[in-house]
Design a protein around this motif. Sequence first.
Motif, PDB file in Angstrom:
ATOM      1  N   PRO A 199       0.837  -1.214   0.000  1.00  0.00           N
ATOM      2  CA  PRO A 199       0.000   0.000   0.000  1.00  0.00           C
ATOM      3  C   PRO A 199       0.865   1.255   0.000  1.00  0.00           C
ATOM      4  CG  PRO A 199      -0.808  -1.587   1.612  1.00  0.00           C
ATOM      5  CD  PRO A 199       0.501  -2.120   1.107  1.00  0.00           C
ATOM      6  N   HIS A 200       0.507   2.203  -0.845  1.00  0.00           N
ATOM      7  CA  HIS A 200       1.258   3.451  -0.948  1.00  0.00           C
ATOM      8  C   HIS A 200       0.392   4.509  -1.613  1.00  0.00           C
ATOM      9  CE1 HIS A 200       1.726   1.601  -4.891  1.00  0.00           C
ATOM     10  NE2 HIS A 200       1.975   2.811  -5.379  1.00  0.00           N
ATOM     11  N   ALA A 201       0.813   5.758  -1.496  1.00  0.00           N
ATOM     12  CA  ALA A 201       0.196   6.870  -2.221  1.00  0.00           C
ATOM     13  C   ALA A 201       1.300   7.573  -3.006  1.00  0.00           C
ATOM     14  CB  ALA A 201      -0.490   7.815  -1.250  1.00  0.00           C
ATOM     15  N   HIS A 202       0.957   8.591  -3.790  1.00  0.00           N
ATOM     16  CA  HIS A 202       1.947   9.226  -4.667  1.00  0.00           C
ATOM     17  C   HIS A 202       2.151  10.701  -4.348  1.00  0.00           C
ATOM     18  CE1 HIS A 202       2.091   6.035  -8.073  1.00  0.00           C
ATOM     19  NE2 HIS A 202       1.654   5.477  -6.973  1.00  0.00           N
ATOM     20  N   LEU A 203       1.788  11.143  -3.154  1.00  0.00           N
ATOM     21  CA  LEU A 203       2.031  12.537  -2.785  1.00  0.00           C
ATOM     22  C   LEU A 203       3.522  12.844  -2.847  1.00  0.00           C
ATOM     23  CD1 LEU A 203      -0.448  12.922   0.204  1.00  0.00           C
ATOM     24  CD2 LEU A 203      -0.637  13.927  -2.080  1.00  0.00           C
ATOM     25  N   LEU A 219      -4.591   6.014  -1.339  1.00  0.00           N
ATOM     26  CA  LEU A 219      -3.807   4.816  -1.018  1.00  0.00           C
ATOM     27  C   LEU A 219      -4.252   3.651  -1.899  1.00  0.00           C
ATOM     28  CD1 LEU A 219      -1.654   4.287   1.250  1.00  0.00           C
ATOM     29  CD2 LEU A 219      -3.510   3.228   2.559  1.00  0.00           C
ATOM     30  N   HIS A 220      -3.287   2.899  -2.414  1.00  0.00           N
ATOM     31  CA  HIS A 220      -3.612   1.748  -3.264  1.00  0.00           C
ATOM     32  C   HIS A 220      -2.511   0.709  -3.151  1.00  0.00           C
ATOM     33  CE1 HIS A 220      -1.255   4.604  -5.606  1.00  0.00           C
ATOM     34  NE2 HIS A 220      -0.772   3.585  -6.282  1.00  0.00           N
ATOM     35  N   MET A 221      -2.783  -0.489  -3.637  1.00  0.00           N
ATOM     36  CA  MET A 221      -1.788  -1.560  -3.648  1.00  0.00           C
ATOM     37  C   MET A 221      -2.096  -2.513  -4.802  1.00  0.00           C
ATOM     38  SD  MET A 221      -2.843  -4.240  -0.640  1.00  0.00           S
ATOM     39  CE  MET A 221      -1.911  -5.588  -1.397  1.00  0.00           C
TER      40      MET A 221
END
Length: 209
Positions: free
Chosen positions: A112-116, A179-181
Amino acid sequence: MSIKAENRHHFGVSIFESSLPDFEAHRLEIKQALLDMRAQDTSGMKRSNQRGWHSHDELHQSKLPAMQWLTEQIFSVGSQLIRHAEKLPPEAPIFLSSLWGNINDFGAWNAPHAHLPCEWSGVIYIDVNENPEMEPNAITPGDIMFFDPIPVGAPYRPSATVNYTPKNGTLFLFPGYLLHMVAPHYEQDPRISMAFNFRLGSVINNIAR
Ligand SMILES: [Fe+2]
Protein backbone atom coordinates in the motif's frame (compact mmCIF):
# COMPACT_ATOMS: atom_id res chain seq x y z
CA MET A 1 -8.60 14.57 -29.30
CA SER A 2 -11.80 13.80 -27.44
CA ILE A 3 -11.59 10.86 -25.07
CA LYS A 4 -13.94 8.39 -23.51
CA ALA A 5 -13.61 7.89 -19.77
CA GLU A 6 -15.73 6.79 -16.84
CA ASN A 7 -15.50 8.27 -13.38
CA ARG A 8 -15.79 5.27 -11.04
CA HIS A 9 -16.09 7.66 -8.10
CA HIS A 10 -15.56 5.55 -5.01
CA PHE A 11 -15.53 6.93 -1.46
CA GLY A 12 -16.26 10.41 -2.87
CA VAL A 13 -12.94 10.23 -4.77
CA SER A 14 -12.59 10.39 -8.56
CA ILE A 15 -11.07 7.25 -10.08
CA PHE A 16 -11.14 7.68 -13.86
CA GLU A 17 -10.99 4.69 -16.16
CA SER A 18 -10.17 5.06 -19.84
CA SER A 19 -8.50 3.10 -22.62
CA LEU A 20 -6.01 4.44 -25.10
CA PRO A 21 -7.01 4.48 -28.77
CA ASP A 22 -4.84 2.31 -31.00
CA PHE A 23 -3.05 0.86 -27.98
CA GLU A 24 -2.97 -2.72 -29.27
CA ALA A 25 -0.86 -1.63 -32.26
CA HIS A 26 1.89 -0.48 -29.86
CA ARG A 27 1.46 -2.89 -26.98
CA LEU A 28 4.01 -5.57 -27.82
CA GLU A 29 6.68 -3.00 -28.67
CA ILE A 30 6.18 -1.35 -25.27
CA LYS A 31 6.25 -4.73 -23.55
CA GLN A 32 9.48 -5.70 -25.27
CA ALA A 33 11.08 -2.34 -24.44
CA LEU A 34 10.35 -2.91 -20.74
CA LEU A 35 11.66 -6.48 -20.80
CA ASP A 36 14.84 -5.20 -22.50
CA MET A 37 15.24 -2.52 -19.83
CA ARG A 38 14.97 -5.10 -17.08
CA ALA A 39 17.57 -7.27 -18.78
CA GLN A 40 19.93 -4.23 -18.74
CA ASP A 41 19.12 -3.11 -15.20
CA THR A 42 18.06 -6.22 -13.31
CA SER A 43 17.95 -4.64 -9.85
CA GLY A 44 15.78 -1.65 -10.86
CA MET A 45 14.48 0.68 -8.15
CA LYS A 46 12.93 -0.03 -4.77
CA ARG A 47 9.57 1.67 -4.24
CA SER A 48 6.33 -0.12 -3.35
CA ASN A 49 7.46 -3.15 -5.38
CA GLN A 50 7.77 -6.38 -3.39
CA ARG A 51 9.76 -8.96 -5.38
CA GLY A 52 8.82 -7.08 -8.54
CA TRP A 53 10.95 -4.95 -10.86
CA HIS A 54 10.53 -1.14 -11.01
CA SER A 55 12.31 0.79 -13.76
CA HIS A 56 13.77 4.25 -13.33
CA ASP A 57 10.98 6.83 -13.38
CA GLU A 58 11.90 9.02 -16.34
CA LEU A 59 10.59 6.93 -19.20
CA HIS A 60 8.59 9.99 -20.36
CA GLN A 61 11.96 11.25 -21.58
CA SER A 62 12.85 8.04 -23.41
CA LYS A 63 13.96 8.28 -27.03
CA LEU A 64 12.29 4.96 -27.90
CA PRO A 65 9.40 5.57 -30.34
CA ALA A 66 7.05 3.25 -28.43
CA MET A 67 7.68 5.14 -25.18
CA GLN A 68 7.31 8.50 -26.90
CA TRP A 69 3.98 7.42 -28.36
CA LEU A 70 2.78 6.19 -24.95
CA THR A 71 3.97 9.36 -23.21
CA GLU A 72 1.96 11.52 -25.62
CA GLN A 73 -1.15 9.39 -25.17
CA ILE A 74 -0.94 9.39 -21.38
CA PHE A 75 -0.36 13.13 -21.33
CA SER A 76 -3.28 13.78 -23.66
CA VAL A 77 -5.78 11.63 -21.75
CA GLY A 78 -4.47 12.51 -18.28
CA SER A 79 -4.29 16.26 -18.77
CA GLN A 80 -7.82 16.40 -20.22
CA LEU A 81 -9.25 14.43 -17.30
CA ILE A 82 -7.36 16.47 -14.71
CA ARG A 83 -8.46 19.73 -16.32
CA HIS A 84 -12.03 18.48 -16.17
CA ALA A 85 -11.79 17.19 -12.58
CA GLU A 86 -10.05 20.27 -11.21
CA LYS A 87 -12.08 22.72 -13.33
CA LEU A 88 -8.82 24.21 -14.59
CA PRO A 89 -8.75 26.75 -17.41
CA PRO A 90 -7.21 25.65 -20.74
CA GLU A 91 -4.02 27.63 -20.10
CA ALA A 92 -3.31 26.12 -16.65
CA PRO A 93 -0.05 24.17 -16.88
CA ILE A 94 -0.12 20.41 -16.23
CA PHE A 95 3.06 18.31 -16.33
CA LEU A 96 3.62 14.60 -16.71
CA SER A 97 6.44 14.43 -14.16
CA SER A 98 7.31 10.72 -14.12
CA LEU A 99 6.65 7.49 -15.97
CA TRP A 100 7.97 4.07 -15.05
CA GLY A 101 7.51 0.37 -15.77
CA ASN A 102 6.59 -2.43 -13.38
CA ILE A 103 7.22 -6.10 -14.04
CA ASN A 104 5.75 -8.40 -11.42
CA ASP A 105 6.72 -12.04 -11.73
CA PHE A 106 4.96 -14.92 -9.95
CA GLY A 107 4.13 -13.92 -6.38
CA ALA A 108 5.23 -10.27 -6.72
CA TRP A 109 3.01 -7.49 -5.37
CA ASN A 110 3.03 -3.80 -4.49
CA ALA A 111 2.61 -2.66 -0.90
CA PRO A 112 0.00 0.00 0.00
CA HIS A 113 1.26 3.45 -0.95
CA ALA A 114 0.20 6.87 -2.22
CA HIS A 115 1.95 9.23 -4.67
CA LEU A 116 2.03 12.54 -2.79
CA PRO A 117 3.11 15.26 -3.36
CA CYS A 118 2.05 14.55 -6.95
CA GLU A 119 -1.51 15.76 -7.43
CA TRP A 120 -2.63 13.02 -9.86
CA SER A 121 -1.31 9.54 -10.59
CA GLY A 122 -2.21 6.61 -12.73
CA VAL A 123 -1.44 3.28 -14.26
CA ILE A 124 -1.82 1.63 -17.66
CA TYR A 125 -1.74 -2.11 -18.19
CA ILE A 126 0.65 -3.44 -20.83
CA ASP A 127 0.57 -7.21 -20.47
CA VAL A 128 -1.64 -8.80 -17.85
CA ASN A 129 -3.75 -11.91 -17.44
CA GLU A 130 -7.23 -10.49 -17.99
CA ASN A 131 -8.95 -13.60 -16.63
CA PRO A 132 -7.07 -14.69 -13.52
CA GLU A 133 -8.25 -17.66 -11.53
CA MET A 134 -10.57 -16.52 -8.77
CA GLU A 135 -11.46 -18.18 -5.51
CA PRO A 136 -14.77 -17.53 -3.77
CA ASN A 137 -14.63 -14.67 -1.26
CA ALA A 138 -10.98 -14.00 -2.08
CA ILE A 139 -9.14 -11.07 -3.61
CA THR A 140 -8.50 -11.71 -7.30
CA PRO A 141 -4.76 -12.18 -7.91
CA GLY A 142 -3.11 -9.16 -9.57
CA ASP A 143 -5.98 -6.78 -8.78
CA ILE A 144 -5.32 -3.13 -8.05
CA MET A 145 -6.95 -2.18 -4.74
CA PHE A 146 -7.90 1.35 -3.72
CA PHE A 147 -8.44 2.25 -0.06
CA ASP A 148 -11.08 4.58 1.32
CA PRO A 149 -9.29 7.62 2.84
CA ILE A 150 -11.66 7.14 5.83
CA PRO A 151 -11.47 3.35 6.05
CA VAL A 152 -14.13 2.68 8.67
CA GLY A 153 -16.43 0.53 6.49
CA ALA A 154 -19.99 -0.34 7.53
CA PRO A 155 -22.22 1.02 8.92
CA TYR A 156 -20.77 4.47 8.18
CA ARG A 157 -19.06 4.01 4.83
CA PRO A 158 -18.96 1.60 1.89
CA SER A 159 -16.47 -1.25 1.96
CA ALA A 160 -13.04 0.18 2.78
CA THR A 161 -11.46 -1.12 -0.45
CA VAL A 162 -12.47 -1.40 -4.09
CA ASN A 163 -10.66 -3.73 -6.52
CA TYR A 164 -10.21 -3.75 -10.27
CA THR A 165 -8.94 -6.64 -12.38
CA PRO A 166 -6.59 -5.11 -14.97
CA LYS A 167 -7.13 -5.28 -18.73
CA ASN A 168 -4.50 -4.53 -21.35
CA GLY A 169 -4.78 -0.92 -22.50
CA THR A 170 -6.94 0.17 -19.55
CA LEU A 171 -5.76 3.31 -17.80
CA PHE A 172 -6.72 4.44 -14.30
CA LEU A 173 -6.16 8.01 -13.13
CA PHE A 174 -6.69 8.97 -9.49
CA PRO A 175 -5.64 11.63 -6.96
CA GLY A 176 -2.08 11.19 -5.71
CA TYR A 177 -3.24 10.97 -2.10
CA LEU A 178 -5.35 7.85 -2.72
CA LEU A 179 -3.81 4.82 -1.02
CA HIS A 180 -3.61 1.75 -3.26
CA MET A 181 -1.79 -1.56 -3.65
CA VAL A 182 -1.38 -4.44 -6.11
CA ALA A 183 -2.35 -7.94 -4.97
CA PRO A 184 0.15 -10.73 -5.68
CA HIS A 185 -0.49 -12.77 -8.78
CA TYR A 186 0.37 -16.40 -9.42
CA GLU A 187 0.95 -16.62 -13.16
CA GLN A 188 4.11 -17.80 -14.87
CA ASP A 189 3.86 -14.84 -17.26
CA PRO A 190 4.77 -11.52 -15.66
CA ARG A 191 2.20 -8.83 -14.94
CA ILE A 192 3.49 -5.75 -16.79
CA SER A 193 2.18 -2.25 -16.19
CA MET A 194 3.36 1.34 -16.36
CA ALA A 195 2.63 4.05 -13.82
CA PHE A 196 2.91 7.82 -13.92
CA ASN A 197 2.53 11.05 -11.98
CA PHE A 198 1.14 14.43 -12.94
CA ARG A 199 1.89 17.79 -11.33
CA LEU A 200 -0.19 20.94 -11.52
CA GLY A 201 1.89 23.92 -12.60
CA SER A 202 -0.04 26.36 -10.40
CA VAL A 203 0.80 24.33 -7.28
CA ILE A 204 4.47 23.98 -8.18
CA ASN A 205 4.76 27.73 -8.81
CA ASN A 206 3.14 28.55 -5.49
CA ILE A 207 5.51 26.25 -3.61
CA ALA A 208 8.52 27.69 -5.43
CA ARG A 209 7.61 31.19 -4.25
FE1 LIG B 1 1.14 3.42 -7.16
